[in-house]
Write a protein that holds these residues in place. Structure first.
Motif, PDB file in Angstrom:
ATOM      1  N   CYS A 260       0.822  -1.210   0.000  1.00  0.00           N
ATOM      2  CA  CYS A 260       0.000   0.000   0.000  1.00  0.00           C
ATOM      3  C   CYS A 260       0.856   1.260   0.000  1.00  0.00           C
ATOM      4  N   SER A 261       1.976   1.227   0.712  1.00  0.00           N
ATOM      5  CA  SER A 261       2.851   2.398   0.729  1.00  0.00           C
ATOM      6  C   SER A 261       3.447   2.662  -0.646  1.00  0.00           C
ATOM      7  N   VAL A 262       3.751   1.582  -1.375  1.00  0.00           N
ATOM      8  CA  VAL A 262       4.281   1.740  -2.725  1.00  0.00           C
ATOM      9  C   VAL A 262       3.189   2.230  -3.669  1.00  0.00           C
ATOM     10  N   TYR A 263       1.992   1.661  -3.540  1.00  0.00           N
ATOM     11  CA  TYR A 263       0.874   2.029  -4.420  1.00  0.00           C
ATOM     12  C   TYR A 263       0.545   3.514  -4.303  1.00  0.00           C
ATOM     13  N   SER A 264       0.653   4.050  -3.098  1.00  0.00           N
ATOM     14  CA  SER A 264       0.327   5.461  -2.889  1.00  0.00           C
ATOM     15  C   SER A 264       1.407   6.387  -3.426  1.00  0.00           C
ATOM     16  N   THR A 265       2.570   5.833  -3.763  1.00  0.00           N
ATOM     17  CA  THR A 265       3.707   6.648  -4.205  1.00  0.00           C
ATOM     18  C   THR A 265       3.932   6.574  -5.708  1.00  0.00           C
ATOM     19  N   LEU A 266       3.802   5.369  -6.281  1.00  0.00           N
ATOM     20  CA  LEU A 266       4.056   5.200  -7.712  1.00  0.00           C
ATOM     21  C   LEU A 266       2.996   5.918  -8.545  1.00  0.00           C
ATOM     22  N   SER A 267       3.416   6.674  -9.525  1.00  0.00           N
ATOM     23  CA  SER A 267       2.476   7.307 -10.453  1.00  0.00           C
ATOM     24  C   SER A 267       2.618   6.755 -11.866  1.00  0.00           C
ATOM     25  N   GLU A 268       3.803   6.251 -12.198  1.00  0.00           N
ATOM     26  CA  GLU A 268       4.048   5.639 -13.500  1.00  0.00           C
ATOM     27  C   GLU A 268       4.617   4.244 -13.295  1.00  0.00           C
ATOM     28  N   SER A 269       4.361   3.339 -14.240  1.00  0.00           N
ATOM     29  CA  SER A 269       4.847   1.962 -14.109  1.00  0.00           C
ATOM     30  C   SER A 269       6.361   1.881 -14.146  1.00  0.00           C
ATOM     31  N   THR A 270       7.001   2.937 -14.649  1.00  0.00           N
ATOM     32  CA  THR A 270       8.468   2.948 -14.727  1.00  0.00           C
ATOM     33  C   THR A 270       9.112   3.592 -13.504  1.00  0.00           C
ATOM     34  N   ASP A 271       8.299   4.063 -12.547  1.00  0.00           N
ATOM     35  CA  ASP A 271       8.828   4.704 -11.349  1.00  0.00           C
ATOM     36  C   ASP A 271       9.442   3.661 -10.410  1.00  0.00           C
ATOM     37  N   ALA A 272      10.353   4.120  -9.584  1.00  0.00           N
ATOM     38  CA  ALA A 272      10.892   3.321  -8.483  1.00  0.00           C
ATOM     39  C   ALA A 272      10.744   4.119  -7.203  1.00  0.00           C
ATOM     40  N   VAL A 273      10.648   3.418  -6.081  1.00  0.00           N
ATOM     41  CA  VAL A 273      10.459   4.065  -4.786  1.00  0.00           C
ATOM     42  C   VAL A 273      11.633   3.709  -3.892  1.00  0.00           C
ATOM     43  N   LEU A 274      12.260   4.712  -3.300  1.00  0.00           N
ATOM     44  CA  LEU A 274      13.322   4.502  -2.327  1.00  0.00           C
ATOM     45  C   LEU A 274      12.799   4.921  -0.962  1.00  0.00           C
ATOM     46  N   ASN A 275      12.737   3.976  -0.054  1.00  0.00           N
ATOM     47  CA  ASN A 275      12.275   4.231   1.303  1.00  0.00           C
ATOM     48  C   ASN A 275      13.444   4.028   2.254  1.00  0.00           C
ATOM     49  N   ILE A 276      13.740   5.047   3.045  1.00  0.00           N
ATOM     50  CA  ILE A 276      14.876   4.966   3.972  1.00  0.00           C
ATOM     51  C   ILE A 276      14.363   5.211   5.381  1.00  0.00           C
ATOM     52  N   SER A 277      14.493   4.198   6.226  1.00  0.00           N
ATOM     53  CA  SER A 277      14.148   4.340   7.643  1.00  0.00           C
ATOM     54  C   SER A 277      15.075   3.414   8.413  1.00  0.00           C
ATOM     55  N   THR A 278      14.519   2.591   9.330  1.00  0.00           N
ATOM     56  CA  THR A 278      15.380   1.625  10.017  1.00  0.00           C
ATOM     57  C   THR A 278      15.990   0.655   9.013  1.00  0.00           C
ATOM     58  N   SER A 279      15.224   0.341   7.963  1.00  0.00           N
ATOM     59  CA  SER A 279      15.782  -0.392   6.835  1.00  0.00           C
ATOM     60  C   SER A 279      15.650   0.483   5.597  1.00  0.00           C
ATOM     61  N   ALA A 280      16.401   0.151   4.559  1.00  0.00           N
ATOM     62  CA  ALA A 280      16.310   0.869   3.293  1.00  0.00           C
ATOM     63  C   ALA A 280      15.770  -0.083   2.234  1.00  0.00           C
ATOM     64  N   GLN A 281      14.827   0.399   1.427  1.00  0.00           N
ATOM     65  CA  GLN A 281      14.207  -0.434   0.411  1.00  0.00           C
ATOM     66  C   GLN A 281      14.125   0.331  -0.906  1.00  0.00           C
ATOM     67  N   LEU A 282      14.602  -0.307  -1.960  1.00  0.00           N
ATOM     68  CA  LEU A 282      14.432   0.213  -3.308  1.00  0.00           C
ATOM     69  C   LEU A 282      13.453  -0.708  -4.017  1.00  0.00           C
ATOM     70  N   THR A 283      12.357  -0.157  -4.504  1.00  0.00           N
ATOM     71  CA  THR A 283      11.248  -0.966  -5.007  1.00  0.00           C
ATOM     72  C   THR A 283      10.798  -0.463  -6.369  1.00  0.00           C
TER      73      THR A 283
END
Length: 338
Positions: free
Chosen positions: A256-279
């Protein structure tokens, strides 16, 4: 089903430390009201220092408080509810006795009844040796401590009498949906099922043959639906929300966090907190290999509409995050002097 004019959608996230609720106008997607409440639900784990457990009563109390803080005239317009929450974890309850509905301040709310503690995704009771003693899953995803099926295996070995008290299990968000709809058997989305382990995402089925051979209590496993499916309707008025509001099957907070962030199918999401995730979202039709590699740097999680998210994660801890913030601040200061 089309929503009636003026109807609102309620979004709920049952997180690790807090509960959040938001009222959204579905056409414009405008957020009308939102509220959050800390759960303060942490408990000393019954399995020792490695155990990470939470008080379900505290979580549901925070959820009810969060809802009652929203405008009542707006809650009366809610016709659909979406629920997400912390993945991997598991709690147990008794069908038809999982909660009781009560009146509180002229509102109808539910309270947990015959329910266990929530063993969260952070739980570490399943040691490396214990995990290596379990059968390999028929899945592209490995099984780790904190995963629902691994925790159930731990109880099966160490406290089988505990499991005999209950006939239903799910994530905390699955529990909420089950109680709202009065379900006789829990329902779970493919997103949450994959986070439990021993689930084949291509066939969307549990590894029944493997689990039954090892004596796993398979009747505890929820029925699995596609993400986005309707699980049922509210069986009572809830915090001013009318009876009969549609409730979606619970989703994973990560997706759900990714869905709320992605606007294009070619986008990637970088989330940095206690762990880091590139999605990023994989192309339509992509299917991961059935057998995972322990050294695989990228993991694939079910997303929406039979697609997958590719995730490269680093469990780097807060020190690395602090160093990254310091570095960004230094860069900003240096660029400001140019």
């Amino acid at each position: 089903m089309e929503l009636q004019e003026g109807a609102l959608v309620l979004g709920i996230d049952v997180g690790t430390s807090s509960v959040k609720a938001v009222l959204v106008e579905p056409v414009s997607r405008e957020v009308q009201h939102s509220h959050s409440r800390d759960t303060r639900a942490g408990l000393q784990g019954e399995s020792g220092a490695q155990g990470k457990e939470q008080d379900v009563h505290q979580i549901i109390r925070a959820l009810n408080d969060c809802l009652t803080a929203l405008p009542r005239d707006r809650l009366r317009k809610v016709s659909r509810i979406g629920v997400s929450g912390q993945m991997h974890g598991v709690l147990f309850w008794r069908t038809n006795q999982g909660c009781q509905w009560i009146n509180s301040e002229n509102l109808r709310v539910f309270e947990p009844r015959e329910v266990s503690r929530l063993v969260t995704w952070e739980d570490g009771r399943c040691t490396t040796d214990f995990l290596s003693s379990l059968p390999p899953p028929q899945s592209h995803l490995n099984v780790a401590s904190g995963f629902g099926c691994a925790t159930i295996f731990w109880y099966l070995k160490n406290r089988p009498d505990f499991l005999q008290q209950y006939d239903a299990a799910g994530t905390i968000q699955d529990y909420v949906v089950s109680m709202l709809c009065g379900l006789q058997k829990p329902l779970m989305s493919v997103q949450n099922a994959a986070s439990w382990g021993y689930f084949h995402t291509r066939t969307k089925t549990w590894n029944m043959d493997i689990l039954q051979e090892w004596g796993f209590p398979v009747p505890l496993l929820p029925t699995v639906l596609d993400a986005g499916s309707i699980a049922g309707k509210t069986s009572y008025d809830w915090c001013g929300i009318p009876q009969g509001a549609e409730v979606g099957v619970a989703l994973g907070d990560f997706q759900c966090s990714v869905y709320s962030t992605l606007s294009e199918s070619t986008d990637a999401v970088l989330n940095i907190s206690t762990s880091a995730q590139l999605t990023y979202s994989m192309p339509e039709g992509f299917q991961p290999e059935d057998h995972p590699s322990p050294a695989e740097a990228v993991t694939y999680f079910p997303y929406f509409k039979d697609r997958y998210l590719a995730v490269a994660a680093s469990l780097n801890g807060g020190n690395v995050f602090a160093a990254f913030v310091t570095m960004l601040a230094q860069w900003t200061a240096e660029l400001g002097n140019i």
